[in-house]
Scaffold this motif. Structure first.
Motif, PDB file in Angstrom:
ATOM      1  N   UNK A 119     -30.626  14.071  23.837  1.00 28.07           N
ATOM      2  CA  UNK A 119     -30.347  15.502  23.667  1.00 28.07           C
ATOM      3  C   UNK A 119     -29.939  16.118  24.996  1.00 28.07           C
ATOM      4  N   UNK A 120     -28.922  16.962  24.942  1.00 27.39           N
ATOM      5  CA  UNK A 120     -28.398  17.608  26.148  1.00 27.39           C
ATOM      6  C   UNK A 120     -28.437  19.124  25.971  1.00 27.39           C
ATOM      7  N   UNK A 121     -29.000  19.812  26.937  1.00 27.25           N
ATOM      8  CA  UNK A 121     -29.041  21.272  26.925  1.00 27.25           C
ATOM      9  C   UNK A 121     -28.543  21.781  28.276  1.00 27.25           C
ATOM     10  N   UNK A 122     -27.537  22.652  28.221  1.00 26.89           N
ATOM     11  CA  UNK A 122     -26.993  23.242  29.444  1.00 26.89           C
ATOM     12  C   UNK A 122     -27.235  24.733  29.417  1.00 26.89           C
ATOM     13  N   UNK A 123     -27.480  25.291  30.597  1.00 21.14           N
ATOM     14  CA  UNK A 123     -27.644  26.732  30.732  1.00 21.14           C
ATOM     15  C   UNK A 123     -26.688  27.235  31.800  1.00 21.14           C
ATOM     16  N   UNK A 124     -25.866  28.227  31.434  1.00 27.86           N
ATOM     17  CA  UNK A 124     -24.907  28.825  32.363  1.00 27.86           C
ATOM     18  C   UNK A 124     -25.221  30.297  32.524  1.00 27.86           C
ATOM     19  N   UNK A 125     -25.374  30.752  33.745  1.00 27.03           N
ATOM     20  CA  UNK A 125     -25.616  32.169  34.024  1.00 27.03           C
ATOM     21  C   UNK A 125     -24.269  32.874  34.104  1.00 27.03           C
ATOM     22  N   UNK A 126     -24.086  33.910  33.294  1.00 27.94           N
ATOM     23  CA  UNK A 126     -22.800  34.603  33.201  1.00 27.94           C
ATOM     24  C   UNK A 126     -22.745  35.874  34.043  1.00 27.94           C
ATOM     25  N   UNK A 127     -23.871  36.554  34.183  1.00 28.66           N
ATOM     26  CA  UNK A 127     -23.873  37.867  34.833  1.00 28.66           C
ATOM     27  C   UNK A 127     -25.182  38.080  35.562  1.00 28.66           C
ATOM     28  N   UNK A 128     -25.093  38.611  36.773  1.00 29.60           N
ATOM     29  CA  UNK A 128     -26.279  39.044  37.515  1.00 29.60           C
ATOM     30  C   UNK A 128     -26.018  40.483  37.949  1.00 29.60           C
ATOM     31  N   UNK A 129     -26.780  41.424  37.396  1.00 27.73           N
ATOM     32  CA  UNK A 129     -26.606  42.831  37.730  1.00 27.73           C
ATOM     33  C   UNK A 129     -27.712  43.339  38.615  1.00 27.73           C
ATOM     34  N   UNK A 138     -22.612  44.132  40.250  1.00 28.60           N
ATOM     35  CA  UNK A 138     -22.906  42.930  39.472  1.00 28.60           C
ATOM     36  C   UNK A 138     -22.057  41.778  39.985  1.00 28.60           C
ATOM     37  N   UNK A 139     -22.489  40.584  39.673  1.00 21.94           N
ATOM     38  CA  UNK A 139     -21.713  39.358  39.921  1.00 21.94           C
ATOM     39  C   UNK A 139     -21.423  38.714  38.567  1.00 21.94           C
ATOM     40  N   UNK A 140     -20.154  38.396  38.361  1.00 25.55           N
ATOM     41  CA  UNK A 140     -19.743  37.755  37.111  1.00 25.55           C
ATOM     42  C   UNK A 140     -19.213  36.352  37.416  1.00 25.55           C
ATOM     43  N   UNK A 141     -19.521  35.433  36.542  1.00 24.52           N
ATOM     44  CA  UNK A 141     -19.051  34.056  36.690  1.00 24.52           C
ATOM     45  C   UNK A 141     -17.745  33.921  35.915  1.00 24.52           C
ATOM     46  N   UNK A 142     -16.637  33.873  36.634  1.00 24.18           N
ATOM     47  CA  UNK A 142     -15.323  33.931  36.003  1.00 24.18           C
ATOM     48  C   UNK A 142     -14.537  32.654  36.267  1.00 24.18           C
ATOM     49  N   UNK A 143     -13.487  32.479  35.488  1.00 21.22           N
ATOM     50  CA  UNK A 143     -12.583  31.350  35.676  1.00 21.22           C
ATOM     51  C   UNK A 143     -11.384  31.823  36.497  1.00 21.22           C
ATOM     52  N   UNK A 144     -11.138  31.163  37.612  1.00 23.96           N
ATOM     53  CA  UNK A 144     -10.032  31.511  38.497  1.00 23.96           C
ATOM     54  C   UNK A 144      -8.833  30.626  38.140  1.00 23.96           C
ATOM     55  N   UNK A 145      -7.792  31.261  37.598  1.00 26.00           N
ATOM     56  CA  UNK A 145      -6.618  30.506  37.161  1.00 26.00           C
ATOM     57  C   UNK A 145      -5.839  29.916  38.327  1.00 26.00           C
ATOM     58  N   UNK A 146      -5.934  30.543  39.483  1.00 21.97           N
ATOM     59  CA  UNK A 146      -5.173  30.052  40.641  1.00 21.97           C
ATOM     60  C   UNK A 146      -5.736  28.729  41.157  1.00 21.97           C
ATOM     61  N   UNK A 147      -7.051  28.671  41.254  1.00 20.11           N
ATOM     62  CA  UNK A 147      -7.688  27.452  41.775  1.00 20.11           C
ATOM     63  C   UNK A 147      -8.151  26.507  40.685  1.00 20.11           C
TER      64      UNK A 147
END
Length: 522
Positions: A119-129, A138-147
């Motif tokens: 069994x595999x469980x992943x946890x991703x933090x999306x927002x820290x306000x 706040x800090x947001x975890x975003x996808x950077x299209x350039x890199x």
């Protein structure tokens, strides 16, 4: 089950996790029970227990794990891949700073052998306000299209993603009560149906209260509705001064006005708006004025909502111009006709027609003794005037039609031993053709009078006054074409009729247009 924290190593802030966090994630994340129907083996991904079963299990059945007692959906081992997710939200306090975190878990399993499942469980933090008295960010975890990589970005947007469901830590209200916002009357109800929406509202309210400490006094005064309307973008038309330090300054009223409204029990958003409207036209506003206004206009927002003068809300527009006179007049009419809505409608209609007819704006005409009779009388005058305006407009259209376009169309009139064709010559002609041939040709009169189209009628030679076929002739750069050719009720005419119309177009209409084209070219 062990949880793999995907982006926990490069967090921009130190994140505190709630007590028993992993158990919370494990319990809340939908995790299936994998089964092999041939081997009669099942596996619970919550506790990792595998067992043999004898009963029949089908896909999507609710199955209890005999080891941990968890009730989950049964998933066949041949389903590939299997996955699910859940969103989480929690808060903690650090000094005068309130921190909030939004994260999501993801469980998946791709093994087909029940005894070898991992069994595999992943946890991703999306927002820290972070909410402080002096700043909110706040800090947001975003996808950077350039890199082509994910990274943390600092922003002022603190909203969580609008997913359908969030698992929310039960201690967030306790965190608020211990923070610098403890007097702001902020509370989160865990039973809201759309958790993401109300979580965003909670974040907005905390940030707003942190920026405006005077909100404490607004809520204590019973005006928390102002804050809610501000955050939910609902207009109140009060234009509060949120930077003010006192309630009167925030409401843009004097302290005496606020005390008066509180004594009258009208210190509400609706009551304040009503008071401001009355005071704008009346220096001294009394409690009976407020009561009378509320009786006739239950929602004060009607004063600013544009429904036109023909609806009940049009009455509010009139009251805004002459508040007390109109209200007292309406109350007097109510003694004879006990229907407030009808009185409001009649007076709105009467006032609109009164303005259109340009009557003198004195009390005799503005407030007639018998509203019903005055409304009927002025309606007849108004309709007569509108008919006269329409007639003058139609006469002007007819003159333009006869002077500029009809003579050229008359040249296309033609008849033989069986049929005749001619243009429609005036509005009455259009009207009769539409009525008799059951079509909408009367609506073409305005365009025909301006030369934008041409309408002809085809009749049998022995019945020249009986409608038969209606034809629309369009021309583009001297090229003519029949765009519509229909019989009664817009039915397609017989083939021989269509053939006759085409011959008329080729032999009568087109030769003249071609001759004019050649002459123009020469």
């Amino acid at each position: 089950m062990q949880i793999d924290y995907k982006n926990a190593k490069a967090l921009p802030l130190d994140v505190r996790f709630p007590n028993n966090f992993e158990a919370w994630v494990n319990d809340e994340t939908p995790i299936g029970i994998i089964y092999n129907r041939w081997k009669k083996r099942a596996h619970c991904s919550h506790c990792g227990h595998t067992w043999d079963y004898t009963e029949t299990i089908r896909k999507d059945d609710a199955v209890y794990c005999p080891h941990c007692g968890t009730l989950e959906i049964a998933i066949p081992h041949t389903a590939h891949p299997v996955s699910s997710y859940r969103n989480f939200f929690w808060m903690w306090l650090d000094g005068e700073s309130i921190y909030c975190v939004a994260a999501h878990s993801k469980w998946y399993n791709a093994e087909k052998n029940i005894d070898e499942i991992k069994d595999n469980m992943y946890l991703t933090i999306d927002l820290i306000g972070c909410i402080k008295p002096d700043k909110q960010y706040a800090y947001r975890y975003i996808y950077d299209w350039k890199t082509d990589k994910r990274r943390w970005e600092k922003t002022t947007r603190m909203h969580v993603e609008n997913h359908d469901y969030y698992s929310i830590d039960a201690n967030i209200n306790a965190v608020i009560e211990e923070s610098f916002l403890k007097h702001m009357d902020i509370w989160f109800d865990h039973y809201y149906p759309n958790a993401a929406y109300w979580l965003n509202y909670l974040i907005d309210e905390m940030a707003f209260c942190a920026r405006n400490p005077n909100v404490e006094y607004i809520k204590k005064a019973g005006l928390g509705e102002l804050v809610e309307c501000k955050l939910r973008k609902i207009p109140t038309f009060l234009r509060p001064n949120w930077k003010a330090k006192t309630v009167p300054q925030l409401l843009r009223l004097s302290a005496q006005d606020v005390d008066k409204l509180r004594q009258w029990e009208y210190l509400t958003v609706d009551g304040i708006l009503r008071y401001k409207i009355l005071k704008k036209k009346q220096n001294k506003v009394k409690k009976e004025h407020m009561k009378l206004c509320k009786q006739w206009i239950p929602d004060a927002k009607e004063f600013y909502q544009d429904y036109g003068m023909y609806g009940i809300s049009g009455f509010a527009q009139i009251v805004r111009e002459r508040p007390l006179k109109v209200l007292h007049y309406a109350e007097k009419q109510y003694q004879h006709n006990h229907d407030r809505n009808r009185i409001k409608f009649l007076y709105s209609d009467y006032y609109h027609q009164f303005k259109e007819l340009e009557y003198p704006e004195d009390d005799y005409y503005l407030y007639p003794k018998n509203l019903e009779e005055a409304h009927d009388r002025i309606s007849r005058e108004y309709l007569d005037k509108q008919s006269e305006i329409k007639q003058r407009k139609r006469e002007k259209q007819q003159r333009e039609y006869e002077d500029n376009y009809l003579p050229a169309l008359e040249k296309y009139a033609y008849e033989d031993s069986e049929y005749l064709i001619r243009p429609l010559r005036d509005f009455k002609d259009f009207e009769n053709e539409g009525r008799n041939n059951k079509n909408c040709v009367v609506s073409y009169y305005a365009r025909a009078s301006k030369g934008k189209t041409a309408v002809f009628v085809m009749r049998r030679i022995n019945e020249p006054n009986t409608s038969f076929v209606t034809i629309e002739l369009r021309s583009d750069h001297n090229d003519h074409r029949v765009s519509q050719c229909f019989g009664t009720g817009n039915r397609m005419p017989a083939q021989e009729v269509r053939k006759w119309v085409n011959e008329w177009l080729e032999n009568i209409v087109e030769p003249r247009s071609k001759k004019r084209s050649r002459k123009g070219a020469a």
